[in-house]
Design a protein around this motif. Sequence first.
Motif, PDB file in Angstrom:
ATOM      1  N   TYR A   3       0.822  -1.221   0.000  1.00  0.00           N
ATOM      2  CA  TYR A   3       0.000   0.000   0.000  1.00  0.00           C
ATOM      3  C   TYR A   3       0.852   1.265   0.000  1.00  0.00           C
ATOM      4  O   TYR A   3       0.678   2.136  -0.834  1.00  0.00           O
ATOM      5  N   SER A   4       1.787   1.366   0.928  1.00  0.00           N
ATOM      6  CA  SER A   4       2.601   2.592   0.990  1.00  0.00           C
ATOM      7  C   SER A   4       3.846   2.516   0.104  1.00  0.00           C
ATOM      8  O   SER A   4       4.397   3.547  -0.274  1.00  0.00           O
ATOM      9  N   HIS A   5       4.308   1.310  -0.160  1.00  0.00           N
ATOM     10  CA  HIS A   5       5.579   1.112  -0.876  1.00  0.00           C
ATOM     11  C   HIS A   5       6.747   1.755  -0.142  1.00  0.00           C
ATOM     12  O   HIS A   5       7.772   2.076  -0.747  1.00  0.00           O
ATOM     13  N   PHE A   6       6.595   1.973   1.155  1.00  0.00           N
ATOM     14  CA  PHE A   6       7.645   2.594   1.971  1.00  0.00           C
ATOM     15  C   PHE A   6       8.225   1.505   2.873  1.00  0.00           C
ATOM     16  O   PHE A   6       7.551   1.018   3.782  1.00  0.00           O
ATOM     17  N   THR A   7       9.459   1.097   2.583  1.00  0.00           N
ATOM     18  CA  THR A   7      10.028  -0.026   3.320  1.00  0.00           C
ATOM     19  C   THR A   7      10.836   0.466   4.527  1.00  0.00           C
ATOM     20  O   THR A   7      11.582   1.445   4.440  1.00  0.00           O
ATOM     21  N   VAL A   8      10.678  -0.236   5.640  1.00  0.00           N
ATOM     22  CA  VAL A   8      11.405   0.117   6.865  1.00  0.00           C
ATOM     23  C   VAL A   8      11.925  -1.171   7.503  1.00  0.00           C
ATOM     24  O   VAL A   8      11.232  -2.197   7.525  1.00  0.00           O
ATOM     25  N   GLY A   9      13.144  -1.102   8.007  1.00  0.00           N
ATOM     26  CA  GLY A   9      13.715  -2.213   8.767  1.00  0.00           C
ATOM     27  C   GLY A   9      14.216  -1.682  10.099  1.00  0.00           C
ATOM     28  O   GLY A   9      14.634  -0.520  10.197  1.00  0.00           O
ATOM     29  N   CYS A  38      10.489  -5.745  10.281  1.00  0.00           N
ATOM     30  CA  CYS A  38      10.198  -4.913   9.110  1.00  0.00           C
ATOM     31  C   CYS A  38       8.734  -4.503   9.204  1.00  0.00           C
ATOM     32  O   CYS A  38       7.973  -5.087   9.994  1.00  0.00           O
ATOM     33  N   ASN A  39       8.331  -3.504   8.427  1.00  0.00           N
ATOM     34  CA  ASN A  39       6.908  -3.160   8.459  1.00  0.00           C
ATOM     35  C   ASN A  39       6.108  -4.165   7.635  1.00  0.00           C
ATOM     36  O   ASN A  39       6.573  -4.673   6.604  1.00  0.00           O
ATOM     37  N   VAL A  40       4.928  -4.466   8.146  1.00  0.00           N
ATOM     38  CA  VAL A  40       4.025  -5.433   7.506  1.00  0.00           C
ATOM     39  C   VAL A  40       2.654  -4.773   7.420  1.00  0.00           C
ATOM     40  O   VAL A  40       2.040  -4.480   8.450  1.00  0.00           O
ATOM     41  N   GLU A  41       2.206  -4.497   6.188  1.00  0.00           N
ATOM     42  CA  GLU A  41       0.948  -3.771   6.000  1.00  0.00           C
ATOM     43  C   GLU A  41      -0.226  -4.730   5.797  1.00  0.00           C
ATOM     44  O   GLU A  41      -0.046  -5.942   5.638  1.00  0.00           O
ATOM     45  N   ASN A  42      -1.409  -4.126   5.823  1.00  0.00           N
ATOM     46  CA  ASN A  42      -2.633  -4.930   5.721  1.00  0.00           C
ATOM     47  C   ASN A  42      -3.658  -4.151   4.895  1.00  0.00           C
ATOM     48  O   ASN A  42      -3.698  -2.908   4.969  1.00  0.00           O
ATOM     49  N   ILE A  80       1.668  -2.843  10.781  1.00  0.00           N
ATOM     50  CA  ILE A  80       2.556  -2.653  11.936  1.00  0.00           C
ATOM     51  C   ILE A  80       3.929  -2.181  11.471  1.00  0.00           C
ATOM     52  O   ILE A  80       4.419  -2.579  10.414  1.00  0.00           O
ATOM     53  N   CYS A  81       4.508  -1.315  12.273  1.00  0.00           N
ATOM     54  CA  CYS A  81       5.799  -0.722  11.934  1.00  0.00           C
ATOM     55  C   CYS A  81       6.945  -1.705  12.216  1.00  0.00           C
ATOM     56  O   CYS A  81       6.831  -2.610  13.055  1.00  0.00           O
ATOM     57  N   ALA A  82       8.053  -1.449  11.562  1.00  0.00           N
ATOM     58  CA  ALA A  82       9.260  -2.264  11.727  1.00  0.00           C
ATOM     59  C   ALA A  82       9.748  -2.256  13.179  1.00  0.00           C
ATOM     60  O   ALA A  82      10.171  -3.292  13.710  1.00  0.00           O
ATOM     61  N   GLU A  83       9.672  -1.094  13.818  1.00  0.00           N
ATOM     62  CA  GLU A  83      10.205  -0.962  15.180  1.00  0.00           C
ATOM     63  C   GLU A  83       9.443  -1.852  16.156  1.00  0.00           C
ATOM     64  O   GLU A  83      10.032  -2.564  16.974  1.00  0.00           O
ATOM     65  N   ARG A  84       8.100  -1.789  16.078  1.00  0.00           N
ATOM     66  CA  ARG A  84       7.321  -2.629  16.995  1.00  0.00           C
ATOM     67  C   ARG A  84       7.521  -4.101  16.677  1.00  0.00           C
ATOM     68  O   ARG A  84       7.587  -4.931  17.582  1.00  0.00           O
ATOM     69  N   TYR A  91      15.905  11.431   7.559  1.00  0.00           N
ATOM     70  CA  TYR A  91      15.948  10.533   8.718  1.00  0.00           C
ATOM     71  C   TYR A  91      14.536  10.015   9.021  1.00  0.00           C
ATOM     72  O   TYR A  91      13.580  10.792   9.015  1.00  0.00           O
ATOM     73  N   THR A  92      14.428   8.717   9.277  1.00  0.00           N
ATOM     74  CA  THR A  92      13.139   8.143   9.655  1.00  0.00           C
ATOM     75  C   THR A  92      13.109   7.971  11.162  1.00  0.00           C
ATOM     76  O   THR A  92      13.916   7.242  11.735  1.00  0.00           O
ATOM     77  N   SER A  93      12.183   8.666  11.775  1.00  0.00           N
ATOM     78  CA  SER A  93      12.049   8.669  13.217  1.00  0.00           C
ATOM     79  C   SER A  93      10.812   7.845  13.582  1.00  0.00           C
ATOM     80  O   SER A  93       9.829   7.868  12.840  1.00  0.00           O
ATOM     81  N   PRO A  94      10.839   7.112  14.681  1.00  0.00           N
ATOM     82  CA  PRO A  94       9.701   6.236  14.993  1.00  0.00           C
ATOM     83  C   PRO A  94       8.403   7.004  15.252  1.00  0.00           C
ATOM     84  O   PRO A  94       8.427   8.115  15.800  1.00  0.00           O
ATOM     85  N   CYS A  95       7.281   6.406  14.874  1.00  0.00           N
ATOM     86  CA  CYS A  95       5.971   7.031  15.090  1.00  0.00           C
ATOM     87  C   CYS A  95       5.634   7.035  16.579  1.00  0.00           C
ATOM     88  O   CYS A  95       6.311   6.383  17.394  1.00  0.00           O
ATOM     89  N   GLY A  96       4.598   7.730  16.935  1.00  0.00           N
ATOM     90  CA  GLY A  96       4.216   7.852  18.346  1.00  0.00           C
ATOM     91  C   GLY A  96       3.921   6.518  19.004  1.00  0.00           C
ATOM     92  O   GLY A  96       4.321   6.270  20.150  1.00  0.00           O
TER      93      GLY A  96
END
Length: 132
Positions: free
Chosen positions: A25-31, A45-49, A56-60, A86-91
């Motif tokens: 969906y976003s095509h935005f990859t995060v590890g 890694c992020n896993v979309e639905n 869910i985000c990569a960090e969680r 820079y990619t900073s973690p979401c809230g």
Amino acid sequence: MISEETVRELIAAAGSAREFAYVPYSHFTVGAALLGSNGVIYTGCNVENASYGLSICAERNAVFHAVASGCRSFEALAIVSDGRGYTSPCGACRQVLEEFEIPYVILTAPDSPPRIVALSELLPLPFDRTAL
Ligand code: THU
């Protein structure tokens, strides 16, 4: 603090994890790569639905991967994305990092040096167990 070598290792692990991102969906990859106090690196890694909010985000994912593997004490988390800056973690992720008192977050950006920030900088005045 964290050694330069460890920072490099965590960034490399986060970069490898990013390759597994599921992002139709976003095509935005995060590890993300999380260093346990036991010396083990746990990745996510992020896993979309299709139901977007369930993504869910990569960090969680990295934190949950570690906890599900029996580790609850951590040194630092590195984040790598294909973003321009820079990619900073979401809230939501900051709150989960707070739960496990992950002291440092390593932010990366293409062609720029990594930035090591304290979680207390990213989430001042946190809500935590002491409030309960
Ligand atoms: N995302 C992460 O995995 N980590 C972040 O720090 C920011 C955002 C994901 C969520 C979603 O899959 C995509 O990036 C776009 O927001």
